[in-house]
Design a protein around this motif. Structure first.
Motif, mmCIF file in Angstrom:
data_model
loop_
_atom_site.group_PDB
_atom_site.id
_atom_site.type_symbol
_atom_site.label_atom_id
_atom_site.label_comp_id
_atom_site.label_asym_id
_atom_site.label_seq_id
_atom_site.Cartn_x
_atom_site.Cartn_y
_atom_site.Cartn_z
ATOM 1 N N ALA A 157 0.843 -1.201 0.000
ATOM 2 C CA ALA A 157 0.000 0.000 0.000
ATOM 3 C C ALA A 157 0.876 1.249 0.000
ATOM 4 O O ALA A 157 1.776 1.368 0.837
ATOM 5 C CB ALA A 157 -0.918 -0.012 1.216
ATOM 6 N N PRO A 158 0.624 2.163 -0.934
ATOM 7 C CA PRO A 158 1.432 3.387 -0.990
ATOM 8 C C PRO A 158 1.473 4.108 0.354
ATOM 9 O O PRO A 158 0.470 4.189 1.055
ATOM 10 C CB PRO A 158 0.699 4.230 -2.040
ATOM 11 N N THR A 159 2.614 4.577 0.693
ATOM 12 C CA THR A 159 3.016 5.262 1.929
ATOM 13 C C THR A 159 3.247 4.298 3.085
ATOM 14 O O THR A 159 4.077 4.561 3.929
ATOM 15 C CB THR A 159 2.039 6.381 2.393
ATOM 16 N N TYR A 160 2.559 3.160 3.132
ATOM 17 C CA TYR A 160 2.780 2.185 4.200
ATOM 18 C C TYR A 160 3.999 1.313 3.916
ATOM 19 O O TYR A 160 4.820 1.075 4.789
ATOM 20 C CB TYR A 160 1.553 1.289 4.399
ATOM 21 N N PHE A 161 4.063 0.770 2.670
ATOM 22 C CA PHE A 161 5.162 -0.101 2.265
ATOM 23 C C PHE A 161 5.729 0.384 0.936
ATOM 24 O O PHE A 161 5.003 0.967 0.129
ATOM 25 C CB PHE A 161 4.681 -1.551 2.080
ATOM 26 N N PRO A 162 6.992 0.106 0.676
ATOM 27 C CA PRO A 162 7.536 0.435 -0.650
ATOM 28 C C PRO A 162 6.915 -0.472 -1.712
ATOM 29 O O PRO A 162 6.424 -1.562 -1.411
ATOM 30 C CB PRO A 162 9.037 0.155 -0.495
ATOM 31 N N SER A 163 6.921 -0.015 -2.942
ATOM 32 C CA SER A 163 6.447 -0.864 -4.036
ATOM 33 C C SER A 163 7.402 -2.049 -4.178
ATOM 34 O O SER A 163 8.539 -2.003 -3.730
ATOM 35 C CB SER A 163 6.365 -0.069 -5.337
ATOM 36 N N VAL A 164 6.905 -3.126 -4.805
ATOM 37 C CA VAL A 164 7.696 -4.353 -4.955
ATOM 38 C C VAL A 164 7.661 -4.776 -6.417
ATOM 39 O O VAL A 164 6.584 -4.976 -6.981
ATOM 40 C CB VAL A 164 7.138 -5.486 -4.062
#
Length: 195
Positions: free
Chosen positions: A84-91
């Motif tokens: 989720a944007p802002t919670y976790f980095p993109s993968v």
């Protein structure tokens, strides 16, 4: 541990990656016992023609037939849909599908009825939709002459709740819509006004 920052994600993805790897190991989507559809968002489709290059929704699935994602590792797809944007980095160039389908029930139903994948009768479809929360939020008053600063906080929740709400409405059985009779939506309640 959560960090709040204007630059960088709030959480490190490594503990989530470790837990998904522990749960799924090297199991691919094709090795799962049930058919699944998992929403993610592809940040760059990497088309060679820059005039056609774009981002797009991505629905990972293990349905037999063309254009499936059966070779993808379940743990990797789990990371994509959790990013989720802002919670976790993109993968791997993917982020959480909740940016376009915060309630992907309609996506899942459409997938089950796609003629390329030998669709079952609508009466044979069992659909379990698990939400992350139903907002009991509102904006007081009848007229709001707001600019960016006032709309920034409620706007994201308003848009996400709107898409989840319309999916839930569309999945309500009535005489005009073909929806599964065995459908359950589970979600918790959040509350709080804006404004």
């Amino acid at each position: 541990m959560r960090k709040t920052s204007l630059r960088g994600a709030d959480y490190d993805i490594k503990p989530l990656r470790r837990e998904l790897k522990r749960l799924f190991g090297d199991t691919t989507l094709g090795q799962l016992k049930k058919r699944v559809l998992i929403s993610a968002f592809d940040l760059d489709d990497e088309k060679p023609d820059p005039a056609k290059r774009t981002w797009k929704p991505k629905l990972f699935h293990n349905f037999p037939g063309p254009n499936n994602d059966r070779a993808f590792l379940s743990a990797d797809v789990g990371l994509y849909t959790c990013a989720a944007p802002t919670y976790f980095p993109s993968v791997d160039g993917f982020t959480d599908g909740g940016v376009y389908a915060s309630n992907p029930a309609m996506c899942a139903l459409a997938q089950t009825q796609d003629s390329r994948y030998l669709p079952p009768s609508i009466d044979d479809v069992l659909l379990l939709s698990i939400g992350t929360g139903t907002s009991l939020q509102y904006i007081k008053g009848k007229s709001h002459d707001w600019g960016y600063a006032q709309w920034v906080k409620p706007l994201i929740n308003l848009m996400l709740d709107g898409t989840a709400g319309i999916a839930d409405y569309s999945m309500q059985p009535d005489s005009k819509r073909a929806v599964p009779s065995s459908r359950t939506r589970v979600s918790r309640w959040d509350d709080g006004p804006y404004g």
